[in-house]
Write an enzyme that holds these catalytic residues in place. Structure first.
Site, short mmCIF file in Angstrom:
data_model
loop_
_atom_site.label_atom_id
_atom_site.label_comp_id
_atom_site.label_asym_id
_atom_site.label_seq_id
_atom_site.Cartn_x
_atom_site.Cartn_y
_atom_site.Cartn_z
N LEU A 148 0.87 -1.17 0.00
CA LEU A 148 0.00 0.00 0.00
C LEU A 148 0.91 1.22 0.00
O LEU A 148 1.99 1.20 0.58
CB LEU A 148 -0.89 0.04 1.25
CG LEU A 148 -1.99 -1.02 1.39
CD1 LEU A 148 -2.69 -0.88 2.73
CD2 LEU A 148 -3.00 -0.93 0.26
N ASP A 149 0.47 2.29 -0.66
CA ASP A 149 1.23 3.53 -0.61
C ASP A 149 1.42 3.97 0.84
O ASP A 149 0.60 3.65 1.72
CB ASP A 149 0.50 4.65 -1.36
CG ASP A 149 0.49 4.42 -2.87
OD1 ASP A 149 1.26 3.57 -3.34
OD2 ASP A 149 -0.31 5.10 -3.55
N ARG A 150 2.46 4.72 1.07
CA ARG A 150 2.78 5.17 2.43
C ARG A 150 1.61 5.89 3.09
O ARG A 150 1.31 5.68 4.27
CB ARG A 150 4.00 6.09 2.38
CG ARG A 150 4.47 6.57 3.75
CD ARG A 150 5.79 7.33 3.64
NE ARG A 150 6.28 7.69 4.95
CZ ARG A 150 7.48 8.22 5.16
NH1 ARG A 150 8.30 8.42 4.16
NH2 ARG A 150 7.87 8.53 6.38
#
Length: 323
Positions: A148-150
């Site tokens: 998942l993106d940060r």
């Protein structure tokens, strides 16, 4: 032989040969090398793959090659200082310890907090996987199933066994793990727009930053959208991915004129400032809210939901008040 006999040192002065065990079968060679050549930059790993210095059964292979049991892996001499992965600070470790949504002998699913990367890297003080390895010292095979993106929160799968990692990767490749997201976007979403089909191309800037754009020569990317709630100037959407490209939801939403609230890369600056001022939205409003796993061959079925983090739920509550 054991799963892996090689331990990274500051310098590997000679060619090393490894035999791959059944537990490692199915893993991509680039991911295998990145995991086991601790401290070696990805750029160097891809270089030795590209130049043929890494070989399988005496033959050259691509980074996408998947290992087979009993493969013989040739590793060239490595001259790279070992880097000990940084661990998240005590507050982050506590946050991760309290983030568990589901756990059994095969898998761990957490409600990933926004603001923490899934793994550490340059300029990052440890990520989710480094933190979980500290919290689970008796689970040596912990591996991220996906990313998942940060700034994205929500359901994140971590495999506890290599056999489960292979099964879940197979499901992901076939699009058979059903993931749902919640996204708050700018403006009124058109009810008839249920799908965005726009190819995406990833570019890496000199700084290392990744930027994704809609491009005719990009990779196929399809996202499904449906309206969950309509507010005065925003829309809460349910989102499903039919492909898994980098930043796909964010880029597709921005492409049709409805960028995600709090998106500092692809969003609208003035809208983001308004959402921060009026609703105290301090980060990206994109949340992996649900996932379904079905592995009938081992009679394994899961349906997991991750509640919105309090910071995002409060935004929704405030939007309700102002309708």
């Amino acid at each position: 032989m054991s799963d892996i006999l090689f331990i990274m040192s500051i310098k590997q002065k000679s060619v090393t040969y490894l035999e791959i065990s059944a537990n490692k079968a199915g893993q991509r060679i680039d991911n295998f090398l990145y995991t086991h050549l601790k401290g070696v930059p990805k750029s160097h790993i891809y270089r030795i793959l590209r130049t043929g210095e890494v070989r399988i059964n005496k033959g050259r292979i691509k980074p996408s090659y998947r290992l087979n049991a009993n493969d013989v892996l040739r590793l060239p001499p490595i001259k790279c200082q070992t880097i000990i992965p940084k661990v998240p600070n005590a507050n982050r470790l506590t946050e991760l310890a309290n983030a568990t949504l589901y756990e059994d002998d095969l898998i761990l699913i957490i409600n990933k907090p926004s603001g923490i990367a899934v793994h550490g890297g340059t300029g990052i003080n440890g990520g989710v996987i480094e933190g979980l390895r500290v919290l689970y010292p008796k689970a040596p095979s912990l591996e991220l199933v996906h990313r998942l993106d940060r700034e994205t929160s929500g359901c994140l799968m971590i495999a506890k066994k290599h056999s489960m990692l292979r099964r879940l990767h197979n499901l992901l490749r076939c699009g058979e793990i059903h993931k749902q997201y919640l996204a708050l976007v700018q403006g009124h979403w058109k009810p008839r727009r249920t799908q965005v089909n726009a190819p995406l191309r990833k570019n890496v800037l000199k700084s290392g930053e990744r930027i994704v754009r809609v491009s005719p020569d990009g990779k196929s990317a399809i996202t499904q959208f449906s309206i969950e709630r309509q507010f005065a100037t925003t829309t809460l959407l349910k989102v499903k991915l039919l492909t898994g490209r980098t930043h796909q939801i964010r880029v597709h939403a921005a492409h049709v004129g409805n960028p995600i609230a709090g998106d500092n890369k692809y969003g609208n600056d003035s809208f983001n400032q308004q959402m921060r001022h009026d609703y105290n939205l301090k980060h990206l409003f994109l949340h992996a809210s649900k996932l379904d796993i079905d592995l009938p061959e081992i009679k394994y079925h899961l349906s997991i939901e991750a509640p919105l983090p309090p910071s995002l739920q409060q935004v929704v509550n405030n939007l309700d008040v102002k309708i």
